[in-house]
Design an enzyme around this catalytic site. Structure first.
Site, mmCIF file in Angstrom:
data_model
loop_
_atom_site.group_PDB
_atom_site.id
_atom_site.type_symbol
_atom_site.label_atom_id
_atom_site.label_comp_id
_atom_site.label_asym_id
_atom_site.label_seq_id
_atom_site.Cartn_x
_atom_site.Cartn_y
_atom_site.Cartn_z
ATOM 1 N N ASP A 312 0.814 -1.220 0.000
ATOM 2 C CA ASP A 312 0.000 0.000 0.000
ATOM 3 C C ASP A 312 0.846 1.269 0.000
ATOM 4 O OD1 ASP A 312 -2.402 -1.347 -0.090
ATOM 5 O OD2 ASP A 312 -2.642 -1.406 2.079
ATOM 6 N N LYS A 339 -5.781 -2.853 -7.216
ATOM 7 C CA LYS A 339 -6.139 -2.029 -6.061
ATOM 8 C C LYS A 339 -7.296 -1.110 -6.466
ATOM 9 C CE LYS A 339 -3.241 -3.466 -2.885
ATOM 10 N NZ LYS A 339 -3.698 -3.868 -1.536
#
Length: 427
Positions: A312, A339
């Site tokens: 992330d 994502k």
């Protein structure tokens, strides 16, 4: 929105909002435990609020007085069929993990989300859940949301090797396995964040973890707990990078979670020569104070088993690499494509529009630095991390304006981002 540019320095200290992964899971485990669980320092971003509302829709009483969240747990057997479709908003964590929770429930549910979530593949969760006896269907052969699902009170245990390194898929299968008849074995491709495993034990459950293999028995019950959520290292990463690349900066971040499955960004910063120091380390809470200051940085290679520990953070690490001397290569990160956006392409496009030198690859990027950045128009495409990355990049811009489209996406994980930025600019 027009972003702040030409920053002369960032100085001061921040307390980072609560960890998103732990906030989601505290609501889930609190709902599935018996008794009243209290949660302090929870993240009140849109994703976590989606999870909170879903469990209310499943019959759980959740009180939030703005300070403490109190969850009146009902156990696995106390969840009720929802009156309406379950709205997961933008949250991949919510839809995947809650699919696992609902795998053992003998009622019909339909789960849906926003435009971004509706493009994210759920087959990585639905395929193993079907093997366990769950009826579930989505859109196209990748099972895009909305998902229709009917769980089973006689779930079969599973022996499953994960085809991707994904904490969300692993956690979904753990929640399902907790309701199965017998012992399940889940084998990870690479080690991923282990908050679900930690919280099972915190709430009085049991599992065995040996290397990449997890063994878990069904029929367990959980007991309510008091949870204090540490600051989110994924949110902290934006300030870590800002403090390293903006001239005349020194930033102190307090109470940041340093779970070892999440600290890849710290390892990369050290590898690139960044000035970073950890202090006030709390081994029980897995938190620390982290201090960074402006640094001369060098390029590096990022790949292999570190990728799940910083997946992330890769958008903001890419910005960091644009301000390092030499070449940085990111590989083994194809997971970025599924994502909130295709983060390989969107990150490269955004930073290249501002003057960076980034070549996207099948599984990552090649970044050549150091490059000055200039003004541009950038669209988040609804991706919170693209928004925050661009806001930090804008601080380095000396020429032109940065206009960020769909900046509201940042509220997904960090509603106070811009007020925290103002504090550091005037620190």
């Amino acid at each position: 929105m027009k972003l702040e540019t030409k920053a002369q320095g960032l100085r001061g200290s921040l307390r980072i909002p609560g960890d998103k992964s732990i906030s989601h899971r505290s609501i889930m485990f609190g709902s599935l435990a018996k008794g009243v669980t209290t949660v302090r320092d929870i993240l009140r971003g849109e994703d976590v609020l989606s999870t909170m509302q879903v469990f209310r829709d499943l019959g759980v009483t959740i009180e939030d007085d703005g300070d403490v969240v109190r969850i009146h747990g009902v156990g696995f057997d106390g969840l009720k069929a929802p009156q309406n479709k379950l709205d997961m908003g933008n949250s991949g964590t919510s839809i995947r993990l809650i699919s696992g929770v609902l795998a053992g429930q003998d009622f019909d549910v339909e789960m849906f989300g926003d435009d971004s979530l509706s493009k994210r593949p759920m087959d990585r969760v639905t395929i193993p859940l079907r093997q366990m006896g769950v009826e579930v269907s989505g859109q196209t052969d990748r099972d895009l949301p909305p998902l229709k699902m009917h769980g089973s009170k006689s779930l079969k245990p599973i022996h499953y090797e994960l085809p991707v390194a994904s904490a969300q898929v692993k956690s979904a299968l753990i929640f399902a396995a907790l309701q199965a008849d017998g012992e399940s074995v889940i084998i990870e491709k690479e080690k991923t964040r282990n908050h679900t495993e930690d919280m099972i034990q915190q709430f009085g459950g049991q599992l065995q973890v040996e290397g990449k293999e997890i063994r878990i028995s069904g029929g367990q019950t959980f007991t309510a707990q008091e949870v204090v959520v540490p600051g989110d290292i994924s949110s902290a990463a934006f300030w870590l990078v800002a403090g390293l690349v903006v001239p005349n900066s020194k930033i102190v971040l307090k109470n940041v979670g340093i779970n070892e499955t999440r600290t890849g960004v710290i390892d990369v910063i050290k590898d690139m020569g960044g000035k970073i120091k950890l202090s006030d380390i709390d081994q029980v809470a897995k938190s620390a104070t982290i201090t960074v200051e402006t640094s001369e940085l060098k390029g590096t290679e990022i790949g292999g088993d570190i990728i799940p520990r910083l997946i992330d953070e890769l958008p903001i690490i890419t910005l960091l690499a644009t301000q390092a001397q030499g070449k940085t290569v990111i590989r083994d990160a194809e997971e970025l494509k599924v994502k909130e956006t295709d983060r390989i392409q969107v990150v490269a496009d955004a930073l290249n529009a501002m003057g960076a030198d980034i070549v996207p690859t099948e599984d990552g990027m090649i970044i050549t630095g150091k490059t000055p950045l200039h003004g541009a128009e950038v669209n988040t495409f609804g991706d919170h991390r693209i928004g925050m990355m661009t806001a930090i990049a804008a601080l380095l811009v000396q020429d032109g304006e940065v206009d960020l489209q769909r900046a509201e996406a940042i509220n997904t994980s960090y509603p106070s981002f811009f007020s925290d930025l103002e504090g550091l600019l005037h620190g």
